[in-house]
Design a protein around this motif. Structure first.
Motif, PDB file in Angstrom:
ATOM      1  N   VAL A 178     -16.641   8.588 -11.253  1.00  0.00           N
ATOM      2  CA  VAL A 178     -15.883   7.627 -12.032  1.00  0.00           C
ATOM      3  C   VAL A 178     -14.385   7.662 -11.805  1.00  0.00           C
ATOM      4  O   VAL A 178     -13.745   6.628 -11.695  1.00  0.00           O
ATOM      5  N   PHE A 179     -13.817   8.842 -11.697  1.00  0.00           N
ATOM      6  CA  PHE A 179     -12.355   8.886 -11.641  1.00  0.00           C
ATOM      7  C   PHE A 179     -11.780   8.853 -10.226  1.00  0.00           C
ATOM      8  O   PHE A 179     -10.582   8.980 -10.029  1.00  0.00           O
ATOM      9  N   SER A 190     -11.213   6.471  -8.449  1.00  0.00           N
ATOM     10  CA  SER A 190     -10.328   5.328  -8.204  1.00  0.00           C
ATOM     11  C   SER A 190      -8.870   5.770  -8.113  1.00  0.00           C
ATOM     12  O   SER A 190      -8.046   5.092  -7.534  1.00  0.00           O
ATOM     13  N   ARG A 191      -8.589   6.959  -8.665  1.00  0.00           N
ATOM     14  CA  ARG A 191      -7.201   7.464  -8.589  1.00  0.00           C
ATOM     15  C   ARG A 191      -6.763   7.770  -7.170  1.00  0.00           C
ATOM     16  O   ARG A 191      -5.579   7.852  -6.886  1.00  0.00           O
ATOM     17  N   VAL A 207      -7.378   5.905  -4.654  1.00  0.00           N
ATOM     18  CA  VAL A 207      -7.215   4.663  -3.905  1.00  0.00           C
ATOM     19  C   VAL A 207      -5.775   4.166  -4.005  1.00  0.00           C
ATOM     20  O   VAL A 207      -5.164   4.216  -5.061  1.00  0.00           O
ATOM     21  N   ASP A 208      -5.268   3.700  -2.870  1.00  0.00           N
ATOM     22  CA  ASP A 208      -3.890   3.209  -2.779  1.00  0.00           C
ATOM     23  C   ASP A 208      -3.628   2.098  -3.806  1.00  0.00           C
ATOM     24  O   ASP A 208      -4.428   1.192  -3.973  1.00  0.00           O
ATOM     25  N   LYS A 209      -2.466   2.189  -4.460  1.00  0.00           N
ATOM     26  CA  LYS A 209      -2.180   1.222  -5.526  1.00  0.00           C
ATOM     27  C   LYS A 209      -1.578  -0.093  -5.006  1.00  0.00           C
ATOM     28  O   LYS A 209      -1.566  -1.093  -5.699  1.00  0.00           O
ATOM     29  N   GLU A 215      -0.989  -3.625  -3.249  1.00  0.00           N
ATOM     30  CA  GLU A 215      -1.858  -4.775  -2.969  1.00  0.00           C
ATOM     31  C   GLU A 215      -1.228  -5.562  -1.831  1.00  0.00           C
ATOM     32  O   GLU A 215      -0.172  -6.165  -1.992  1.00  0.00           O
ATOM     33  N   LEU A 254     -12.952  -8.967  -2.039  1.00  0.00           N
ATOM     34  CA  LEU A 254     -12.677  -7.600  -2.497  1.00  0.00           C
ATOM     35  C   LEU A 254     -12.614  -6.651  -1.298  1.00  0.00           C
ATOM     36  O   LEU A 254     -11.778  -5.742  -1.258  1.00  0.00           O
ATOM     37  N   ARG A 281      -9.295  -6.970   0.299  1.00  0.00           N
ATOM     38  CA  ARG A 281      -8.300  -6.274  -0.541  1.00  0.00           C
ATOM     39  C   ARG A 281      -8.269  -4.781  -0.214  1.00  0.00           C
ATOM     40  O   ARG A 281      -7.200  -4.201  -0.004  1.00  0.00           O
ATOM     41  N   HIS A 282      -9.438  -4.143  -0.137  1.00  0.00           N
ATOM     42  CA  HIS A 282      -9.473  -2.694   0.123  1.00  0.00           C
ATOM     43  C   HIS A 282      -9.102  -2.356   1.560  1.00  0.00           C
ATOM     44  O   HIS A 282      -8.439  -1.348   1.810  1.00  0.00           O
ATOM     45  N   LYS A 333      -5.417  -2.344   1.687  1.00  0.00           N
ATOM     46  CA  LYS A 333      -4.844  -1.146   1.055  1.00  0.00           C
ATOM     47  C   LYS A 333      -4.818  -0.008   2.071  1.00  0.00           C
ATOM     48  O   LYS A 333      -3.834   0.702   2.214  1.00  0.00           O
ATOM     49  N   ILE A 340     -18.776  -2.555   0.425  1.00  0.00           N
ATOM     50  CA  ILE A 340     -17.748  -2.747  -0.595  1.00  0.00           C
ATOM     51  C   ILE A 340     -18.062  -2.026  -1.916  1.00  0.00           C
ATOM     52  O   ILE A 340     -17.163  -1.740  -2.702  1.00  0.00           O
ATOM     53  N   PRO A 361     -15.964   1.932  -2.172  1.00  0.00           N
ATOM     54  CA  PRO A 361     -14.604   1.699  -1.677  1.00  0.00           C
ATOM     55  C   PRO A 361     -13.895   2.945  -1.151  1.00  0.00           C
ATOM     56  O   PRO A 361     -13.085   2.842  -0.227  1.00  0.00           O
ATOM     57  N   GLU A 362     -14.211   4.140  -1.682  1.00  0.00           N
ATOM     58  CA  GLU A 362     -13.538   5.341  -1.163  1.00  0.00           C
ATOM     59  C   GLU A 362     -14.003   5.627   0.261  1.00  0.00           C
ATOM     60  O   GLU A 362     -13.202   5.966   1.128  1.00  0.00           O
ATOM     61  N   VAL A 377     -12.247   1.957 -12.838  1.00  0.00           N
ATOM     62  CA  VAL A 377     -13.349   1.371 -12.071  1.00  0.00           C
ATOM     63  C   VAL A 377     -13.255  -0.166 -12.065  1.00  0.00           C
ATOM     64  O   VAL A 377     -13.482  -0.824 -11.053  1.00  0.00           O
ATOM     65  N   TRP A 383     -10.584  -1.936 -12.223  1.00  0.00           N
ATOM     66  CA  TRP A 383      -9.481  -2.254 -11.301  1.00  0.00           C
ATOM     67  C   TRP A 383      -9.946  -2.187  -9.854  1.00  0.00           C
ATOM     68  O   TRP A 383      -9.635  -3.042  -9.029  1.00  0.00           O
ATOM     69  N   LEU A 384     -10.769  -1.162  -9.571  1.00  0.00           N
ATOM     70  CA  LEU A 384     -11.262  -0.938  -8.217  1.00  0.00           C
ATOM     71  C   LEU A 384     -12.095  -2.115  -7.726  1.00  0.00           C
ATOM     72  O   LEU A 384     -12.026  -2.497  -6.566  1.00  0.00           O
ATOM     73  N   PRO A 433     -12.255  -8.545  -7.543  1.00  0.00           N
ATOM     74  CA  PRO A 433     -11.963  -9.237  -6.277  1.00  0.00           C
ATOM     75  C   PRO A 433     -10.638  -9.981  -6.313  1.00  0.00           C
ATOM     76  O   PRO A 433     -10.129 -10.377  -5.266  1.00  0.00           O
TER      77      PRO A 433
END
Ligand SMILES: Cc1ncc(C[n+]2csc(CCOP(=O)(O)OP(=O)(O)O)c2C)c(N)n1
Ligand code: SF4
Ligand code: SF4
Ligand code: SF4
Ligand SMILES: [Mg+2]
Lengths: 304, 97
Positions: free
Chosen positions: A6-7, A9-10, A12-14, A16, A32, A35-36, A39, A192, A195-196, B50, B52-53, B56
């Motif tokens: 769950v955590f 996401s921290r 992942v590059d902020k 955009e 999406l 987007r990733h 990043k 997708i 994402p990590e 999550v 936010w991740l 789209p």
């Protein structure tokens, strides 16, 4: 939210680099994915993109969702155009006409642009060994023109050109094997819903500075596949967990590493989507056999 | 700010129709597409990011107290955030009435 820490996401590059205000359908997993990818690649990147959904939704004149230099391309051209950018800019750097800088040269296209129409120019760029990354966004059909089948559409899927009960009766082309056969330094599948893993692979592709690095990125399409937009991630995740689309990497065309597991029945994945609604349970059993066979083949390769 | 397309004459376009302003698509507010809106129960939010991740449209933002909420200027109401939130604290609410 199973199988996902769950955590994370921290990590992942902020930033955009692909902005809001794009015109993709509600719940578009391909947008999406872009987007990733952006990043992970960062701002020192030049993108050449083939026409397709992501090109159309991000660049209606005079607006753009891109924060990097981005070149629109006719369908078959992104590999040729970005390989010429790479050669040209490196020559200018050598001659001192522009400052020395590490730049990511990136071509992007849909499955139609990659597996069908741009295959020739892509193969040429692979053979010439350009320092570039190619990202193929696979939503398993020509979506932008209204859901025609591509060679990346799987067996069993109904599209506008394989309608209803005349669903597609040939298998999905294995683009990763074609890339690996060129013995390029790095080929990887990504999805997708992970994402990590996706960003790790993009960063790895970015860090290799010679030869073409290829990312085959799976992203679901609510409009073309027939499901509620809210399920876009769940369905993409099920493609991996049912092994219909395993995550793996191939280095130098021969070292295989598998990054995903899962043993969900492919039935659960297929029954979530309208494009497979004409399949009988017997047809789905055949797909399951095919998935099992491919998984076994992949494992044999990973064992070496 | 780019002019709206209908106000631009061909003489004003850059050669090759080059767009010189980065990320200016932000002036196109996709929030008007929405028929449902995500509402976050802030007290239940564990601030995992999550939502936010997986948005789209990159329109989940951090509120001053650290919990996450949708930027309704761009939110298209797809419902992915509500589906993926591990504690189920996002509800989709109809925009009508
Ligand atoms: C040579 C050529 N043939 C056909 C088209 C029309 N066309 C534009 S985008 C598109 C579909 C793109 O499919 P894909 O590459 O899979 O990307 P997606 O839209 O699915 O993301 C088609 C058929 C074209 N622009 N050029
Ligand atoms: S048709 Fe599919 S891939 Fe294209 S913008 Fe819509 S959801 Fe995205
Ligand atoms: S409903 Fe969709 S667009 Fe709106 S915030 Fe949630 S994920 Fe983003
Ligand atoms: S996914 Fe749910 S719990 Fe996590 S930050 Fe978003 S609203 Fe909060
Ligand atoms: Mg496609």
């Amino acid at each position: 939210m199973d199988k996902f820490s769950v955590f994370s996401s921290r990590l992942v590059d902020k930033s955009e680099n692909f902005t809001s205000g794009h015109r993709a359908c509600q719940g578009c997993a391909e947008a999406l994915a872009v987007r990733h990818v952006m990043k992970a690649l960062g701002r020192d990147t030049i993108v050449a993109m083939a026409t397709g959904c992501m090109e159309i939704i991000s660049s209606p004149l005079p607006l753009t969702s891109w924060k990097v230099p981005w070149i629109h391309n006719a369908f078959e051209n992104p590999s040729a155009v970005i390989s010429r950018c790479e050669s040209g800019m490196k020559a200018m750097m050598r001659k001192g006409k522009i400052p020395q800088k590490k730049i990511n040269f990136v071509a992007m296209g849909g499955d139609g642009a990659t597996a069908d129409i741009g295959m020739g120019p892509l193969s040429g760029a692979l053979e010439r060994g350009h320092d570039m990354v190619y990202v193929c966004y696979d939503n398993e059909a020509y979506m932008n023109t209204g859901v025609q089948r591509s060679s990346s559409t799987p067996w069993g899927a109904s599209t506008m050109t394989t309608p209803g009960a005349s669903w597609k009766r040939t298998q999905k082309k294995n683009i990763v094997e074609i890339m690996a056969a060129h013995r390029i330094p790095y080929t990887a599948t990504a999805n997708i819903a992970f994402p990590e893993d996706l960003e790790r692979k993009l960063r790895k592709a970015r860090s290799i500075r010679s030869g073409l690095r290829f990312i085959h990125l799976f992203a679901s399409c609510p409009t073309g596949w027939g499901f509620a937009p809210a399920d876009a991630i769940k369905i993409s995740r099920m493609a991996v967990l049912s092994r219909a689309f395993p995550l793996y990497e191939v280095e130098e065309g021969e070292r295989y590493t598998i990054n995903s597991g899962g043993d969900a029945p492919v039935y659960d994945y297929l029954r979530m989507q309208n494009r497979f609604r004409r399949l009988s349970d017997g047809d789905i059993a055949m797909i399951q056999e095919h998935v099992n066979r491919e998984w076994e083949r992949l494992n044999r390769k990973a064992r070496g | 700010m780019a002019k709206p397309m209908e106000k631009i004459t061909w003489q004003e376009l850059e050669a090759g129709s080059v767009v010189t302003e980065i990320g200016n698509a932000r002036q196109y507010e996709t929030g008007s597409w929405r028929s449902e809106r995500p509402v976050v129960e802030a007290r239940q939010c564990i601030k995992c990011g999550v939502c936010w991740l997986f948005c789209p449209d990159s329109c989940i933002v951090k509120a001053p107290d650290g919990h996450f909420e949708a930027d309704l200027t761009y939110c298209k109401g797809c419902g992915i955030c509500a589906k993926e939130c591990p504690v189920g604290c996002i509800t989709m609410i109809s925009e009508e009435g």
